[in-house]
Motif scaffolding. Structure first.
Motif, PDB file in Angstrom:
ATOM      1  N   ILE A  69       1.022  -1.007  -0.246  1.00 25.33           N
ATOM      2  CA  ILE A  69      -0.195  -0.192   0.097  1.00 25.33           C
ATOM      3  C   ILE A  69       1.123   1.870   0.349  1.00 25.33           C
ATOM      4  CG2 ILE A  69      -2.248  -0.919   0.783  1.00 25.33           C
ATOM      5  CD1 ILE A  69      -0.619  -0.197   3.611  1.00 25.33           C
ATOM      6  N   ASP A  70       2.223   0.911   0.668  1.00 23.17           N
ATOM      7  CA  ASP A  70       2.882   2.470   0.067  1.00 23.17           C
ATOM      8  C   ASP A  70       2.854   3.113  -0.982  1.00 23.17           C
ATOM      9  OD1 ASP A  70       5.055   4.247   1.930  1.00 23.17           O
ATOM     10  OD2 ASP A  70       5.922   2.794  -0.226  1.00 23.17           O
ATOM     11  N   PRO A  71       2.643   4.081  -1.308  1.00 18.09           N
ATOM     12  CA  PRO A  71       3.076   5.014  -2.644  1.00 18.09           C
ATOM     13  C   PRO A  71       3.814   4.430  -3.669  1.00 18.09           C
ATOM     14  CG  PRO A  71       2.178   6.258  -1.580  1.00 18.09           C
ATOM     15  CD  PRO A  71       2.290   5.043  -0.770  1.00 18.09           C
ATOM     16  N   ASP A  72       4.770   4.243  -3.505  1.00 18.79           N
ATOM     17  CA  ASP A  72       5.812   4.081  -4.061  1.00 18.79           C
ATOM     18  C   ASP A  72       6.397   2.670  -4.684  1.00 18.79           C
ATOM     19  OD1 ASP A  72       6.291   6.929  -4.245  1.00 18.79           O
ATOM     20  OD2 ASP A  72       8.469   6.552  -2.677  1.00 18.79           O
ATOM     21  N   GLU A  73       5.817   1.840  -3.024  1.00 19.10           N
ATOM     22  CA  GLU A  73       6.196   0.455  -3.586  1.00 19.10           C
ATOM     23  C   GLU A  73       4.817  -0.578  -3.965  1.00 19.10           C
ATOM     24  OE1 GLU A  73       6.540  -1.642   0.089  1.00 19.10           O
ATOM     25  OE2 GLU A  73       8.689  -1.234   0.413  1.00 19.10           O
ATOM     26  N   ALA A  79       3.828  -3.176 -11.185  1.00 20.60           N
ATOM     27  CA  ALA A  79       3.984  -3.684 -12.431  1.00 20.60           C
ATOM     28  C   ALA A  79       4.336  -4.469 -12.947  1.00 20.60           C
ATOM     29  CB  ALA A  79       5.006  -2.377 -12.706  1.00 20.60           C
ATOM     30  N   ALA A  80       4.730  -5.141 -11.409  1.00 20.65           N
ATOM     31  CA  ALA A  80       5.223  -6.347 -11.711  1.00 20.65           C
ATOM     32  C   ALA A  80       4.100  -7.887 -11.688  1.00 20.65           C
ATOM     33  CB  ALA A  80       6.375  -6.986 -10.056  1.00 20.65           C
ATOM     34  N   ALA A  81       3.446  -6.875 -10.725  1.00 17.97           N
ATOM     35  CA  ALA A  81       1.563  -8.292 -10.483  1.00 17.97           C
ATOM     36  C   ALA A  81       1.626  -9.178 -11.857  1.00 17.97           C
ATOM     37  CB  ALA A  81       1.263  -8.378  -9.234  1.00 17.97           C
ATOM     38  N   ASP A  82       0.396 -10.370 -11.592  1.00 15.85           N
ATOM     39  CA  ASP A  82      -0.287 -10.582 -12.719  1.00 15.85           C
ATOM     40  C   ASP A  82      -1.637  -9.393 -12.495  1.00 15.85           C
ATOM     41  OD1 ASP A  82       1.136 -12.580 -13.677  1.00 15.85           O
ATOM     42  OD2 ASP A  82       0.827 -13.599 -11.485  1.00 15.85           O
ATOM     43  N   ALA A  83      -2.225  -9.116 -11.663  1.00 18.03           N
ATOM     44  CA  ALA A  83      -3.379  -8.205 -11.065  1.00 18.03           C
ATOM     45  C   ALA A  83      -3.224  -7.454 -10.257  1.00 18.03           C
ATOM     46  CB  ALA A  83      -4.528  -9.980 -11.841  1.00 18.03           C
ATOM     47  N   LEU A  84      -4.103  -6.623 -10.197  1.00 16.96           N
ATOM     48  CA  LEU A  84      -4.083  -5.383  -9.488  1.00 16.96           C
ATOM     49  C   LEU A  84      -6.093  -5.326  -8.872  1.00 16.96           C
ATOM     50  CD1 LEU A  84      -3.075  -3.164  -7.953  1.00 16.96           C
ATOM     51  CD2 LEU A  84      -3.778  -1.456  -9.838  1.00 16.96           C
ATOM     52  N   LEU A  85      -6.531  -5.102  -7.561  1.00 20.95           N
ATOM     53  CA  LEU A  85      -7.261  -4.822  -7.206  1.00 20.95           C
ATOM     54  C   LEU A  85      -7.322  -3.879  -6.798  1.00 20.95           C
ATOM     55  CD1 LEU A  85     -10.815  -4.759  -5.892  1.00 20.95           C
ATOM     56  CD2 LEU A  85      -9.135  -6.509  -4.581  1.00 20.95           C
ATOM     57  N   ILE A  86      -7.925  -2.734  -7.137  1.00 24.66           N
ATOM     58  CA  ILE A  86      -8.540  -1.780  -6.076  1.00 24.66           C
ATOM     59  C   ILE A  86      -9.554  -1.390  -5.516  1.00 24.66           C
ATOM     60  CG2 ILE A  86      -9.108   1.054  -6.681  1.00 24.66           C
ATOM     61  CD1 ILE A  86      -5.751   0.257  -6.557  1.00 24.66           C
ATOM     62  N   ASN A  87     -10.052  -1.660  -4.297  1.00 29.03           N
ATOM     63  CA  ASN A  87     -10.760  -1.551  -3.924  1.00 29.03           C
ATOM     64  C   ASN A  87     -10.799  -0.384  -2.619  1.00 29.03           C
ATOM     65  OD1 ASN A  87     -12.127  -2.110  -0.997  1.00 29.03           O
ATOM     66  ND2 ASN A  87     -12.603  -4.374  -1.631  1.00 29.03           N
ATOM     67  N   VAL A  88     -12.315   0.424  -2.583  1.00 27.87           N
ATOM     68  CA  VAL A  88     -12.002   1.557  -1.651  1.00 27.87           C
ATOM     69  C   VAL A  88     -12.972   1.888  -0.912  1.00 27.87           C
ATOM     70  CG1 VAL A  88     -11.897   2.939  -4.078  1.00 27.87           C
ATOM     71  CG2 VAL A  88     -14.117   2.579  -2.988  1.00 27.87           C
ATOM     72  N   GLY A  89     -13.020   0.968   0.256  1.00 27.77           N
ATOM     73  CA  GLY A  89     -14.047   0.265   1.446  1.00 27.77           C
ATOM     74  C   GLY A  89     -13.878   1.295   2.743  1.00 27.77           C
ATOM     75  N   THR A  90     -12.152   1.210   2.745  1.00 28.37           N
ATOM     76  CA  THR A  90     -11.687   2.521   3.367  1.00 28.37           C
ATOM     77  C   THR A  90     -10.645   3.065   3.332  1.00 28.37           C
ATOM     78  OG1 THR A  90      -9.961   1.518   4.378  1.00 28.37           O
ATOM     79  CG2 THR A  90     -11.707   0.374   5.718  1.00 28.37           C
ATOM     80  N   LEU A  91     -11.042   4.036   2.025  1.00 33.04           N
ATOM     81  CA  LEU A  91     -10.075   5.153   1.293  1.00 33.04           C
ATOM     82  C   LEU A  91      -9.738   6.486   2.106  1.00 33.04           C
ATOM     83  CD1 LEU A  91      -9.119   5.633  -1.351  1.00 33.04           C
ATOM     84  CD2 LEU A  91     -11.530   7.124  -1.368  1.00 33.04           C
ATOM     85  N   THR A  92      -8.029   6.443   2.420  1.00 29.55           N
ATOM     86  CA  THR A  92      -8.326   8.009   2.619  1.00 29.55           C
ATOM     87  C   THR A  92      -7.263   9.059   1.471  1.00 29.55           C
ATOM     88  OG1 THR A  92      -5.784   7.031   2.808  1.00 29.55           O
ATOM     89  CG2 THR A  92      -7.527   6.923   5.020  1.00 29.55           C
ATOM     90  N   ARG A  93      -7.028   9.593   1.497  1.00 31.15           N
ATOM     91  CA  ARG A  93      -5.760  10.591   0.638  1.00 31.15           C
ATOM     92  C   ARG A  93      -4.896   9.979   0.164  1.00 31.15           C
ATOM     93  NH1 ARG A  93      -9.966  13.720   2.825  1.00 31.15           N
ATOM     94  NH2 ARG A  93     -11.102  15.212   1.762  1.00 31.15           N
ATOM     95  N   GLU A  94      -4.222   9.727   1.498  1.00 34.27           N
ATOM     96  CA  GLU A  94      -3.171   8.914   0.950  1.00 34.27           C
ATOM     97  C   GLU A  94      -3.178   7.903   0.678  1.00 34.27           C
ATOM     98  OE1 GLU A  94      -1.099   8.005   4.500  1.00 34.27           O
ATOM     99  OE2 GLU A  94       0.959   7.642   2.930  1.00 34.27           O
ATOM    100  N   ARG A  95      -4.155   6.897   0.587  1.00 31.30           N
ATOM    101  CA  ARG A  95      -4.745   5.463   0.089  1.00 31.30           C
ATOM    102  C   ARG A  95      -4.518   5.927  -1.397  1.00 31.30           C
ATOM    103  NH1 ARG A  95      -6.444   1.099   2.987  1.00 31.30           N
ATOM    104  NH2 ARG A  95      -5.117   1.042   4.498  1.00 31.30           N
ATOM    105  N   ARG A  96      -5.197   7.082  -1.689  1.00 31.55           N
ATOM    106  CA  ARG A  96      -5.993   7.570  -2.848  1.00 31.55           C
ATOM    107  C   ARG A  96      -4.983   7.784  -4.136  1.00 31.55           C
ATOM    108  NH1 ARG A  96      -8.096  12.699  -3.260  1.00 31.55           N
ATOM    109  NH2 ARG A  96      -6.276  13.272  -2.707  1.00 31.55           N
ATOM    110  N   ASP A  97      -3.957   8.687  -3.987  1.00 28.10           N
ATOM    111  CA  ASP A  97      -2.225   8.605  -4.430  1.00 28.10           C
ATOM    112  C   ASP A  97      -1.850   7.700  -4.565  1.00 28.10           C
ATOM    113  OD1 ASP A  97      -3.580  11.419  -3.925  1.00 28.10           O
ATOM    114  OD2 ASP A  97      -1.486  12.043  -2.560  1.00 28.10           O
TER     115      ASP A  97
END
Length: 279
Positions: A69-73, A79-97
């Motif tokens: 979840i760290d923005p840089d990581e 880019a290395a994973a086979d798939a990505l999930l974006i789930n906004v259940g506990t969204l924060t501005r930092e997590r949004r970025d």
């Protein structure tokens, strides 16, 4: 022609074009077999409530979950994973970025990603962010009927993660979203629907106890993301993700009549499906 009549004609035409077709287990079986063989690595940027359950669901299906979840990581890992999930259940501005950085990296690497617009509609931060993400063309969107209607700006959404609409009530909105954003839309309910805007599949199964266990919907979105990484027809792949979870719900309910035991048997049922698919 008056606007009201024109709208009615358009809706009737859409109903004729998008007559749903039942997704069969004969279509499902080879997809699950390919999934188990591939064992995809899934980057789950999901909400805090469901991380453990989501990881266990993916592990039971022989996939590999990762919660970065760290923005840089997140940018690097997407880019290395086979798939990505974006789930906004506990969204924060930092997590949004961090999520936006991961989506941009995934798109650059042509990694499929899935949007789960949890509780979209009434809350401004997540509603605006989900609309921003839609423009970045997810491989699929997975939500309940109220979330899909809100995403299509036809409703203010449900009560948090709870839907106030039956799945079929969101089918027209799902078709419009799929067409407009060149994506697939999966609606969860007593019957699941998956559409690309032209073709719609129905997936039967499941059990009401699935709504009494935290995380089954969010975990489904992670499974949808994982199945999007497979080769072949993506519509069938997403329908297979819905079917594997629905079938696990049926099997778990046959062994448990309360949520606590159901959750345990649900994970076991997923594991057994994966084992059967390896034979």
């Amino acid at each position: 022609m008056p606007d009201r009549i024109r709208l009615l004609v358009r809706r009737l035409g859409a109903m004729m074009i998008h007559q749903p077709q039942r997704f069969s287990d004969a279509q499902f079986a080879p997809v699950l077999s390919r999934f188990v063989q591939q064992s995809p690595l899934v980057h789950c940027m999901t909400n805090d409530v469901v991380q453990n359950f989501t990881a266990n669901v993916l592990l039971a299906l022989h996939a590999s979950p990762a919660m970065v979840i760290d923005p840089d990581e997140a940018r690097q890992f997407a880019a290395a994973a086979d798939a990505l999930l974006i789930n906004v259940g506990t969204l924060t501005r930092e997590r949004r970025d961090a999520m936006l950085a991961a989506v941009q990296a995934a798109n650059h690497a042509q990694t499929p990603w899935v949007l789960d617009p949890v509780a979209v509609g009434a809350l401004t931060l997540r509603t605006d962010f989900c609309q921003q993400l839609l423009a970045l063309q997810p491989a699929a969107v997975r939500g309940n009927a109220s979330e899909i209607l809100a995403l299509a700006q036809q409703s203010r959404g449900g009560r948090g993660v709870d839907t106030q609409h039956q799945a079929e009530a969101a089918l027209e909105a799902a078709c419009e979203l799929a067409k407009t954003h060149h994506t697939l839309v999966a609606i969860s309910g007593e019957v699941d629907y998956v559409t690309d805007g032209s073709q719609t599949l129905t997936i039967s199964g499941g059990n009401p106890l699935m709504t009494r266990v935290v995380g089954t919907g969010c975990a489904l979105s992670a499974v949808v993301a994982a199945f999007c990484s497979l080769p072949g027809e993506r519509l069938n792949n997403v329908a297979s993700a819905c079917r594997v979870m629905a079938l696990a719900g049926e099997r778990a309910a046959a062994q448990a009549d309360a949520p606590g035991h159901f959750a345990m048997h649900f994970i076991d049922a997923l594991w057994r499906q994966a084992q059967e698919a390896r034979v």
